[in-house]
Scaffold this active site. Sequence first.
Site, PDB file in Angstrom:
ATOM      1  N   HIS A 124       0.815  -1.216   0.000  1.00 44.10           N
ATOM      2  CA  HIS A 124       0.000   0.000   0.000  1.00 44.10           C
ATOM      3  C   HIS A 124       0.850   1.268   0.000  1.00 44.10           C
ATOM      4  O   HIS A 124       0.427   2.302  -0.520  1.00 44.10           O
ATOM      5  CB  HIS A 124      -0.932   0.015   1.219  1.00 44.10           C
ATOM      6  CG  HIS A 124      -1.928  -1.100   1.214  1.00 44.10           C
ATOM      7  ND1 HIS A 124      -2.656  -1.453   2.328  1.00 44.10           N
ATOM      8  CD2 HIS A 124      -2.313  -1.962   0.233  1.00 44.10           C
ATOM      9  CE1 HIS A 124      -3.450  -2.472   2.034  1.00 44.10           C
ATOM     10  NE2 HIS A 124      -3.248  -2.804   0.778  1.00 44.10           N
ATOM     11  N   PHE A 364      -0.935  -8.271   4.755  1.00 43.01           N
ATOM     12  CA  PHE A 364       0.404  -7.709   4.553  1.00 43.01           C
ATOM     13  C   PHE A 364       0.410  -6.349   3.852  1.00 43.01           C
ATOM     14  O   PHE A 364       1.354  -6.024   3.124  1.00 43.01           O
ATOM     15  CB  PHE A 364       1.273  -8.707   3.770  1.00 43.01           C
ATOM     16  CG  PHE A 364       1.095 -10.125   4.205  1.00 43.01           C
ATOM     17  CD1 PHE A 364       1.410 -10.524   5.502  1.00 43.01           C
ATOM     18  CD2 PHE A 364       0.549 -11.069   3.346  1.00 43.01           C
ATOM     19  CE1 PHE A 364       1.212 -11.829   5.922  1.00 43.01           C
ATOM     20  CE2 PHE A 364       0.347 -12.381   3.761  1.00 43.01           C
ATOM     21  CZ  PHE A 364       0.678 -12.759   5.049  1.00 43.01           C
ATOM     22  N   CYS A 365      -0.621  -5.551   4.085  1.00 46.08           N
ATOM     23  CA  CYS A 365      -0.726  -4.237   3.428  1.00 46.08           C
ATOM     24  C   CYS A 365      -0.553  -4.372   1.915  1.00 46.08           C
ATOM     25  O   CYS A 365       0.081  -3.539   1.268  1.00 46.08           O
ATOM     26  CB  CYS A 365       0.292  -3.256   3.996  1.00 46.08           C
ATOM     27  SG  CYS A 365       0.036  -2.831   5.721  1.00 46.08           S
ATOM     28  N   ALA A 366      -1.127  -5.448   1.361  1.00 48.24           N
ATOM     29  CA  ALA A 366      -1.069  -5.686  -0.082  1.00 48.24           C
ATOM     30  C   ALA A 366      -2.403  -6.295  -0.512  1.00 48.24           C
ATOM     31  O   ALA A 366      -2.450  -7.357  -1.127  1.00 48.24           O
ATOM     32  CB  ALA A 366       0.092  -6.612  -0.425  1.00 48.24           C
TER      33      ALA A 366
END
Length: 449
Positions: A124, A364-366
């Site tokens: 992100h 995982f901020c993805a």
Amino acid sequence: MSSVLSHADCPLLPLVGADVTVPLVDGRSVRHVNLDGAASAPALASVAERVNAVLPWYASVHRGAGYASQVSTALYEQAREAVGSFVGARSADVTIFTRNTTDATNLLAGAVPGRVLVLDVEHHANLLPWRRSLGGCEVLGVQATVGATLKALASVLSRRQISLLSVTGASNVTGESLPIDAVVDLAHRYGARVFVDGAQLLAHRSLSLAESGVDYVAFSGHKVHAPFGAGALVGRPDWLEGIEPYLAGGGAVRRITDEDVEWTDGPARHEAGTPNLVGAVALAAAAEALSSLEPDAVAAHESSLRSRLVEGLRELPGVDVARIWSDSAEPIGVVTFRLEGVDPGLLAAFLAAEHGVSVRDGRFCAHPLLDRLGWGDGAVRASIGVGSRAEDVERLLSGVRAWVAGERAAEYRREAGVWVVVDDPRPTPASLDIDRLVATAAACAPVTV
């Protein structure tokens, strides 16, 4: 097994806390196996030693006449030079200290004069900031192969006016990457610059701006074993010199009146406020330690451990290992997997409570990448690096095997979106003032990462 792990019996560099023991729910204590370095890597012992040596001289940077201030200023600028050298900065490149990769990317986003192109596999921090750039952001869906992805990028670059192509140096989910040389050749052919998110890459592999032609790179200290709150943006100065300072405040100003302000030049333009001297020194120390390693030795160490982990996971029923491209080069030491029918957070809590293994769980901020993989409910990630050992991998595999076999000693429940042990008997460290370790962590943990 022994031949696979022949390069990985010992860590390449010593880490702070490498021999810390943690309590298990059955009353035993074991050496902590930390496989969550892709999120926050423990400090190198050499980094901690450097920080301790500098602390007695800590004082104001750039604006103090005292001897300690002069020493601190010299240390800060020496650190800047070391960090630039770490990524092969060109003579004209600027090295700006930031808080982390996210901070650095937001800084550059305010300087890009046009449109930015990114893939949907990014963290992100390499997606959201570009929406604020002058020309906005175009997100391209990744293709099944590296070759097809490069062709898709070429198609957009040839048809649209793109100022910057932003790519990850290594995926924080799979450890994979596009070939940097090919990306740079492609972008420069159509007049675009290249930014590399080096957050995951630089603890595992080297990158030289001068040799690769990459225009900008950003990275974080806490990913390269220097967790003292500093990161860096390194690259071409022209875009950065022509914009308003990222932060307005002391140190960024040459002269100010009631009606006007004259901003300073160079890195100070974007480093307003009191600089993070300790963070900069730590980042430089980590850069020097990692640069001292033979690249082939690092690659062999990680390859041995990663291969054993993937091999062991694939032997278990119901386990899938994440991959973006079928034809990508060997990834860095990041392995993300899921166990069919098992909540990733529950498996991670079990591994910690009953086997002393720390892994990451979630998205995982993805989020776009996890959705593309069909893993929108999350997964488990283990990360391997210079401080990892063969026995770390074996402990993780033993824990996953135990879960599959139904060997569990505790009950678990969800609190504030996080799995915790019911009536957790594990004590908190006696030297730390923490009343309820697990409950506090659960209450503060975001559930969307």
